[in-house]
Scaffold this active site. Structure first.
Site, mmCIF file in Angstrom:
data_model
loop_
_atom_site.group_PDB
_atom_site.id
_atom_site.type_symbol
_atom_site.label_atom_id
_atom_site.label_comp_id
_atom_site.label_asym_id
_atom_site.label_seq_id
_atom_site.Cartn_x
_atom_site.Cartn_y
_atom_site.Cartn_z
ATOM 1 N N TYR A 175 0.863 -1.180 0.000
ATOM 2 C CA TYR A 175 0.000 0.000 0.000
ATOM 3 C C TYR A 175 0.903 1.233 0.000
ATOM 4 C CZ TYR A 175 -3.559 3.345 1.551
ATOM 5 O OH TYR A 175 -4.410 4.421 1.648
ATOM 6 N N ASP A 270 9.429 2.523 -0.212
ATOM 7 C CA ASP A 270 8.392 3.208 0.553
ATOM 8 C C ASP A 270 8.609 2.848 2.020
ATOM 9 O OD1 ASP A 270 6.180 4.040 1.910
ATOM 10 O OD2 ASP A 270 4.726 3.351 0.411
ATOM 11 N N LYS A 298 4.691 9.172 8.788
ATOM 12 C CA LYS A 298 4.504 8.667 10.150
ATOM 13 C C LYS A 298 5.561 9.192 11.134
ATOM 14 C CE LYS A 298 1.823 4.818 8.381
ATOM 15 N NZ LYS A 298 0.424 5.041 8.642
#
Ligand code: HOZ
Length: 464
Positions: A175, A270, A298
């Site tokens: 994702y 990622d 994050k």
């Protein structure tokens, strides 16, 4: 009602956040209730799609409604109904130091007093970029954005511009946020809700997204052999953490590095989840691979909305205004977000030689205890762990890709989730997410979690 009255002795710089004695919810079926949360959810449903601002929070896929959070401290979340939970979601990853760390809170408070947004350069942006570069030597230059989604879509645009090629390879179950190009066999909430290929993504856009199974180098090589001159990049979660947790198999990441170099494509890591999580320098430090571009989110924002992308200087020099690849943002480099990110990264940088080892040790203790509890309940379970990141699959086989993740028992996970929640332990409401341990999760919290897990695995066993 059960009570989790244990204190938390955190790591250096993390104070004891002993809970205030609020009760954990009563076990499901024995009077558990969330009346205020239910009322808020009914209101929310009138004004927000599904009552939430991000789908997986709605709990609909686990057959219920979410609790509404009133506040959080250390390892604990407190809901609007007065219940307390040991939190293994940690805002889906950013809170490696735990909730409301005093140094982070003070930094944000102090920054807010000096103005909340300028839309002009600040010293904090420079310092944060330097800290990122120190942790990730492959990120020779960095651009701050507001989310992981922005980071990945911008990195992809740059890769396409730099190579002059339209296509890219992603992995099923990975994702990379919700930009059109990435919503093809996407993990996380897209899988949880059964929309891994979202309506609204134009077929022409999706056609440029080539998909390979995770951990399958042969499939990647075949795509390169067939369409190598069209492929700008391979983007990968170096530890997949949006289909549960699936670590890379030996040689997989090195193979991606080799193939991308061989075919003149770029390798994009990622590291929105793994960055500053599995090591200070992320998965690229752990597995010793140097990607061309990296995306972060994050932890880099310390709990405020920040994403970042960066990489080779010659590539980043193509980004506007030094180059023609356009990307911009009013709130990019926001001073509050920079303050939270800086406060968090400074602590991690200071303690990097101890904090990651200690986080791994605690996580390993938790994982080993969960394994024992599952075995005692006769439940087949896989608990892949990388540092303070782990996943729970109800499966007899180790999971190495999306198919394996989908084949695990969702119903067993659902029962496990609800029983844990009722005992005051909050895990992600989907097996296609990860569990996070923070520096505020002490041995006492871990023991409480293990005590609760015995029952929860018994509940899960009924589904198998
Ligand atoms: N996609 C996020 C987890 N991988 C969900 C974030 C949220 O719902 O807050």
């Amino acid at each position: 009602m059960t009570r989790n009255g244990c204190g938390t002795k955190g790591m250096e710089g993390v104070s004891d956040r002993s809970p205030d004695g609020l009760a954990a919810p009563a076990p499901c079926g024995a009077g558990a209730d969330w009346p205020r949360s239910r009322r808020l959810f009914e209101q929310a449903l009138q004004v927000m799609p599904g009552g939430v601002n991000s789908p997986v929070r709605a709990f609909q896929h686990v057959g219920g409604a979410p609790f509404f959070v009133a506040r959080a401290q250390g390892a604990y979340l407190y809901d609007e109904d007065g219940h307390r939970y040991i939190d293994y979601v940690c805002s889906w990853g950013p809170l490696i130091l735990g909730h409301a760390h005093p140094v982070v809170v003070e930094a944000v408070r102090e920054a807010a007093g000096r103005g909340t947004s300028y839309g002009a350069p600040t010293a904090a942006e420079v310092e944060l970029a330097e800290l990122v570069r120190r942790a990730f030597p492959s990120m020779e230059m960095v651009r701050m954005v507001n989310s992981g989604t922005e980071a990945t879509m911008s990195a992809l645009r740059l890769a396409r511009a730099a190579t002059g090629r339209p296509r890219f390879i992603k992995f099923s179950g990975n994702y990379h946020g919700h930009a059109d190009s990435f919503l093809v066999q996407a993990g996380s909430g897209a899988t949880t809700l059964g929309v891994p290929d979202s309506p609204g993504v134009p077929a022409a856009v999706a056609a440029d997204t080539l998909v390979a199974p995770y951990n399958d180098l042969d499939a990647v090589e075949t795509l390169f052999r067939q369409q190598g001159d069209q492929i700008a990049a391979v983007i990968v979660e170096p530890v997949a953490a949006n289909m549960g947790v699936v670590p890379p198999q030996e040689g997989f990441l090195a193979g991606l590095r080799r193939l991308t170099s061989q075919y003149g494509a770029l390798l994009i890591f990622d590291e929105v989840i793994t960055g500053f999580r599995v090591a200070f320098g992320g998965a690229q430090e752990l597995y010793k691979i140097r990607p061309d571009l990296t995306t972060l989110g994050k932890i880099v924002g310390g709990g405020l909305p920040v994403g970042a992308y960066g990489g080779r200087r010659d590539l980043m020099a193509k980004v506007a205004p030094s180059g023609p690849v356009y990307q911009a943002g009013t709130l990019a480099g926001n001073p509050l977000a920079m303050a939270a990110g800086l406060a968090t990264l400074r602590i991690l940088a200071e303690q990097k030689d101890t904090i990651y080892t200690e986080l791994s040790r605690r996580t390993a203790r938790l994982v080993a205890g969960l394994e024992r509890a599952a075995r005692a309940a006769g439940v087949p379970v896989q608990l892949p762990q990388v540092g303070s990141l782990f996943g729970i699959f109800f499966s007899r086989q180790p999971v190495r890709d999306y198919q394996g993740a989908l084949a695990s028992s969702g119903e067993a996970y659902r029962r496990f989730f609800w029983r844990m929640l009722a005992s005051g332990c909050y895990f992600a409401p989907s097996p296609f997410e990860a569990a996070f341990v923070s520096a505020a999760h002490g041995d006492a919290e871990i023991q409480t979690t293990l005590d609760a897990a015995r029952d929860a695995f018994q509940a899960a066993a009924e589904a198998l």
